[in-house]
Design an enzyme around this catalytic site. Structure first.
Site, PDB file in Angstrom:
ATOM      1  N   ASP A   9       0.858  -1.181   0.000  1.00 33.03           N
ATOM      2  CA  ASP A   9       0.000   0.000   0.000  1.00 33.03           C
ATOM      3  C   ASP A   9       0.898   1.237   0.000  1.00 33.03           C
ATOM      4  OD1 ASP A   9      -2.426   1.585   0.532  1.00 33.03           O
ATOM      5  OD2 ASP A   9      -1.610   1.790   2.554  1.00 33.03           O
ATOM      6  N   LEU A  10       0.312   2.397  -0.251  1.00 36.66           N
ATOM      7  CA  LEU A  10       1.093   3.636  -0.274  1.00 36.66           C
ATOM      8  C   LEU A  10       0.884   4.456   1.002  1.00 36.66           C
ATOM      9  CD1 LEU A  10       0.763   4.727  -4.028  1.00 36.66           C
ATOM     10  CD2 LEU A  10       2.721   3.686  -2.870  1.00 36.66           C
ATOM     11  N   GLY A  44      -5.618   2.732  -2.953  1.00 37.45           N
ATOM     12  CA  GLY A  44      -6.921   3.278  -3.313  1.00 37.45           C
ATOM     13  C   GLY A  44      -6.800   4.473  -4.234  1.00 37.45           C
ATOM     14  N   LYS A 190      -8.193  -5.238  -3.341  1.00 34.05           N
ATOM     15  CA  LYS A 190      -6.769  -5.434  -3.633  1.00 34.05           C
ATOM     16  C   LYS A 190      -6.399  -6.911  -3.657  1.00 34.05           C
ATOM     17  CE  LYS A 190      -5.260  -1.069  -1.488  1.00 34.05           C
ATOM     18  NZ  LYS A 190      -4.365  -0.476  -0.470  1.00 34.05           N
ATOM     19  N   ASN A 216      -8.894  -1.323   3.861  1.00 37.54           N
ATOM     20  CA  ASN A 216      -8.924  -1.714   2.446  1.00 37.54           C
ATOM     21  C   ASN A 216      -7.752  -2.610   2.065  1.00 37.54           C
ATOM     22  OD1 ASN A 216      -7.107   0.440   2.733  1.00 37.54           O
ATOM     23  ND2 ASN A 216      -7.472   1.182   0.662  1.00 37.54           N
TER      24      ASN A 216
END
Length: 268
Positions: A9-10, A44, A190, A216
């Site tokens: 993820d970021l 996202g 994801k 998420n």
């Protein structure tokens, strides 16, 4: 060397509190890519938003964007797109919502919003990606990868209940932050996008490492052989993926530090 797939993820995970990549993170992912490991950025965020980070890394990397609605190959080719059913997208657009809640749509090529919200742009200061204000009620609902409501968590809870009441089985509903309610087509997340990518690359889940910080990321972390939850992560994440390793904070470049340790990297 046995190639692994490393997916991260970021925001809240790979990026620091300033929403930027630390130098050690860049050096680490470049070293791993140079050894033949596969790197995947899964967020996202919109694909065009994520591109700036891949350019900064300067490596071949797959991108899973919009919470799994889109997967792009390292050469920019669209591998897969999943849009909300048109009728459902129209229903979500027209759900009654408080004035302070901002309605956002992620289309293939742009981010639309129902009213100016300059405070949201700070998240994208390092990429230059921004929204276009539009009259969303007039849209036909075509080509929507994600409906995103941003605002007070209590108000979002009411919107979530309305969405679930109308078509829960046809939607995937999650949160990227407590003030960000994200709705995609059913089965889009994801983890599902990663499952398809692992099959395409012929890599077993046991050779996949994943890093995340929020709800998420649950399906992605639950899938892989080596799951990692950030110290700054949402409490629900550790509960949902109890087998995940807890590592340091995103503002300590903890993903890079874990990868350096895991692969015994020596960065010059």
């Amino acid at each position: 060397m046995t190639a692994h797939l490393i997916v991260t993820d970021l925001d809240g995970t790979l990026l620091g509190a300033d929403h930027a990549l630390a130098d050690v993170t860049v050096d680490t992912l470049r070293a791993l890519a140079g050894q033949g490991h596969h790197i995947v950025l899964a967020s996202g965020r919109h694909y065009r938003d994520i591109l700036a980070f891949r350019d900064r890394l300067d490596i071949d990397a797959h991108i899973i964007s919009t919470n799994g609605a889109y997967t792009h190959a390292p050469d920019g080719r669209l591998v897969k797109a999943h849009h909300l059913p048109t009728g459902l997208a129209r229903e979500l657009i027209r759900l009654p919502r408080p004035e302070a809640v901002r309605l956002n749509l992620y289309h293939d090529d742009e981010w639309l919003i129902d009213a100016p919200a300059p405070e949201l742009l700070a998240l994208h200061a390092h990429t230059g990606f921004g929204y276009r204000v539009a009259d969303l009620d007039d849209l036909d609902g075509e080509g929507v990868g994600k409906v995103l409501y941003i605002g007070d968590p209590a108000a979002l809870g009411e919107l979530e209940l309305q969405a679930r009441h109308r078509a829960e089985r046809e939607l995937h509903i999650t949160y990227s932050m407590d003030n960000s309610l994200e709705i995609m087509a059913g089965g889009v997340n994801k983890g599902a996008a990663l499952t398809a990518l692992l099959a395409q690359l012929d890599i077993p889940t046991e050779r996949c490492l994943a890093f995340g910080d929020n709800r998420n990321d649950i399906e992605m972390l639950d899938l892989v052989g080596e799951a990692h939850v950030m110290a700054n992560g949402h409490p629900a994440l550790a509960e949902a993926v109890p087998g995940a390793m807890r590592i340091g904070s995103h503002d300590q470049a903890a993903v890079a530090q874990r990868l350096i340790e895991r692969f015994a990297l020596s960065l010059s």
